[in-house]
Design a protein around this motif. Structure first.
Motif, PDB file in Angstrom:
ATOM      1  N   GLY A  73       0.820  -1.208   0.000  1.00 37.18           N
ATOM      2  CA  GLY A  73       0.000   0.000   0.000  1.00 37.18           C
ATOM      3  C   GLY A  73       0.857   1.262   0.000  1.00 37.18           C
ATOM      4  N   GLN A  74       1.925   1.255   0.788  1.00 35.60           N
ATOM      5  CA  GLN A  74       2.820   2.407   0.810  1.00 35.60           C
ATOM      6  C   GLN A  74       3.557   2.543  -0.516  1.00 35.60           C
ATOM      7  OE1 GLN A  74       2.916   4.690   3.333  1.00 35.60           O
ATOM      8  NE2 GLN A  74       4.095   5.857   1.856  1.00 35.60           N
ATOM      9  N   ALA A  75       3.848   1.430  -1.163  1.00 34.10           N
ATOM     10  CA  ALA A  75       4.479   1.479  -2.484  1.00 34.10           C
ATOM     11  C   ALA A  75       3.564   2.165  -3.491  1.00 34.10           C
ATOM     12  CB  ALA A  75       4.832   0.068  -2.964  1.00 34.10           C
ATOM     13  N   VAL A  76       2.277   1.922  -3.381  1.00 33.30           N
ATOM     14  CA  VAL A  76       1.310   2.589  -4.269  1.00 33.30           C
ATOM     15  C   VAL A  76       1.351   4.098  -4.046  1.00 33.30           C
ATOM     16  CG1 VAL A  76      -1.148   2.846  -4.788  1.00 33.30           C
ATOM     17  CG2 VAL A  76      -0.171   0.568  -4.476  1.00 33.30           C
ATOM     18  N   VAL A  77       1.437   4.515  -2.789  1.00 23.48           N
ATOM     19  CA  VAL A  77       1.519   5.945  -2.483  1.00 23.48           C
ATOM     20  C   VAL A  77       2.761   6.557  -3.117  1.00 23.48           C
ATOM     21  CG1 VAL A  77       1.824   7.627  -0.610  1.00 23.48           C
ATOM     22  CG2 VAL A  77       0.185   5.745  -0.348  1.00 23.48           C
ATOM     23  N   PHE A  78       3.905   5.885  -2.966  1.00 20.86           N
ATOM     24  CA  PHE A  78       5.140   6.394  -3.568  1.00 20.86           C
ATOM     25  C   PHE A  78       5.029   6.451  -5.089  1.00 20.86           C
ATOM     26  CE2 PHE A  78       7.421   4.976   0.421  1.00 20.86           C
ATOM     27  CZ  PHE A  78       7.747   6.265   0.830  1.00 20.86           C
ATOM     28  N   ARG A  79       4.391   5.455  -5.676  1.00 22.80           N
ATOM     29  CA  ARG A  79       4.253   5.426  -7.140  1.00 22.80           C
ATOM     30  C   ARG A  79       3.370   6.568  -7.632  1.00 22.80           C
ATOM     31  NH1 ARG A  79       7.037   3.193 -11.418  1.00 22.80           N
ATOM     32  NH2 ARG A  79       5.878   4.054 -13.139  1.00 22.80           N
ATOM     33  N   VAL A  80       2.296   6.851  -6.921  1.00 26.00           N
ATOM     34  CA  VAL A  80       1.414   7.954  -7.306  1.00 26.00           C
ATOM     35  C   VAL A  80       2.177   9.278  -7.211  1.00 26.00           C
ATOM     36  CG1 VAL A  80      -0.626   9.267  -6.598  1.00 26.00           C
ATOM     37  CG2 VAL A  80      -0.737   6.771  -6.747  1.00 26.00           C
ATOM     38  N   LYS A  81       2.955   9.454  -6.154  1.00 29.11           N
ATOM     39  CA  LYS A  81       3.764  10.668  -6.015  1.00 29.11           C
ATOM     40  C   LYS A  81       4.787  10.774  -7.137  1.00 29.11           C
ATOM     41  CE  LYS A  81       3.443  11.216  -1.018  1.00 29.11           C
ATOM     42  NZ  LYS A  81       4.192  11.243   0.255  1.00 29.11           N
ATOM     43  N   LEU A  82       5.404   9.648  -7.473  1.00 32.44           N
ATOM     44  CA  LEU A  82       6.391   9.636  -8.551  1.00 32.44           C
ATOM     45  C   LEU A  82       5.750   9.986  -9.885  1.00 32.44           C
ATOM     46  CD1 LEU A  82       9.327   8.968  -9.370  1.00 32.44           C
ATOM     47  CD2 LEU A  82       8.603   6.602  -9.663  1.00 32.44           C
ATOM     48  N   ASP A  83       4.612   9.393 -10.182  1.00 36.26           N
ATOM     49  CA  ASP A  83       3.897   9.702 -11.429  1.00 36.26           C
ATOM     50  C   ASP A  83       3.429  11.159 -11.462  1.00 36.26           C
ATOM     51  OD1 ASP A  83       4.330   7.158 -12.334  1.00 36.26           O
ATOM     52  OD2 ASP A  83       2.312   6.433 -11.868  1.00 36.26           O
ATOM     53  N   SER A  84       3.042  11.670 -10.293  1.00 36.21           N
ATOM     54  CA  SER A  84       2.593  13.059 -10.217  1.00 36.21           C
ATOM     55  C   SER A  84       3.729  14.015 -10.543  1.00 36.21           C
ATOM     56  CB  SER A  84       2.048  13.334  -8.813  1.00 36.21           C
ATOM     57  OG  SER A  84       1.744  14.687  -8.650  1.00 36.21           O
ATOM     58  N   GLN A  85       4.934  13.695 -10.088  1.00 35.89           N
ATOM     59  CA  GLN A  85       6.093  14.534 -10.377  1.00 35.89           C
ATOM     60  C   GLN A  85       6.456  14.498 -11.860  1.00 35.89           C
ATOM     61  OE1 GLN A  85       9.536  13.773  -7.996  1.00 35.89           O
ATOM     62  NE2 GLN A  85       8.733  14.888  -6.233  1.00 35.89           N
ATOM     63  N   LYS A  86       6.280  13.370 -12.487  1.00 35.12           N
ATOM     64  CA  LYS A  86       6.649  13.215 -13.895  1.00 35.12           C
ATOM     65  C   LYS A  86       5.725  14.023 -14.813  1.00 35.12           C
ATOM     66  CE  LYS A  86       8.845   8.690 -13.761  1.00 35.12           C
ATOM     67  NZ  LYS A  86       8.786   7.310 -14.235  1.00 35.12           N
ATOM     68  N   HIS A  87       4.476  14.222 -14.375  1.00 28.38           N
ATOM     69  CA  HIS A  87       3.489  14.902 -15.225  1.00 28.38           C
ATOM     70  C   HIS A  87       3.459  16.406 -15.000  1.00 28.38           C
ATOM     71  CE1 HIS A  87       2.029  11.216 -16.868  1.00 28.38           C
ATOM     72  NE2 HIS A  87       1.784  10.729 -15.680  1.00 28.38           N
ATOM     73  N   ARG A  88       4.362  16.909 -14.225  1.00 26.88           N
ATOM     74  CA  ARG A  88       4.402  18.372 -13.988  1.00 26.88           C
ATOM     75  C   ARG A  88       5.191  19.053 -15.059  1.00 26.88           C
ATOM     76  NH1 ARG A  88       5.172  18.948  -7.491  1.00 26.88           N
ATOM     77  NH2 ARG A  88       3.320  17.818  -6.980  1.00 26.88           N
TER      78      ARG A  88
END
Length: 78
Positions: A63-78
């Protein structure tokens, strides 16, 4: 948190979580075998409790890995 650090955290949590989840299921199988073989209550109860703890820790890490992945994807789309 930088993208490189997020990726490392995501990878560690994802792999660790999957390993712990699988190990927890293996421990659960061991508890079932011991109960089936009529081992004393404390024996299979300890194995089952340990299996529950390890499995839930694995699910938590995934579950925490999913949180990190969402944050990582969010940074890539900025």
């Amino acid at each position: 948190m930088g993208a490189k650090k997020l990726r490392k955290q995501w990878l560690l949590h994802a792999v660790g979580g999957l390993l712990l989840t699988g190990f927890g299921l293996s421990l659960f199988g061991e508890a079932l075998i011991r109960k089936w073989e009529n081992a004393p209550l404390w024996d299979w109860l300890v194995w089952g409790t340990l299996a529950l703890v390890v499995f839930n820790a694995g699910v938590s890490l995934v579950g925490q890995a999913v949180v990190f992945r969402v944050k990582l994807d969010s940074q890539k789309h900025r």
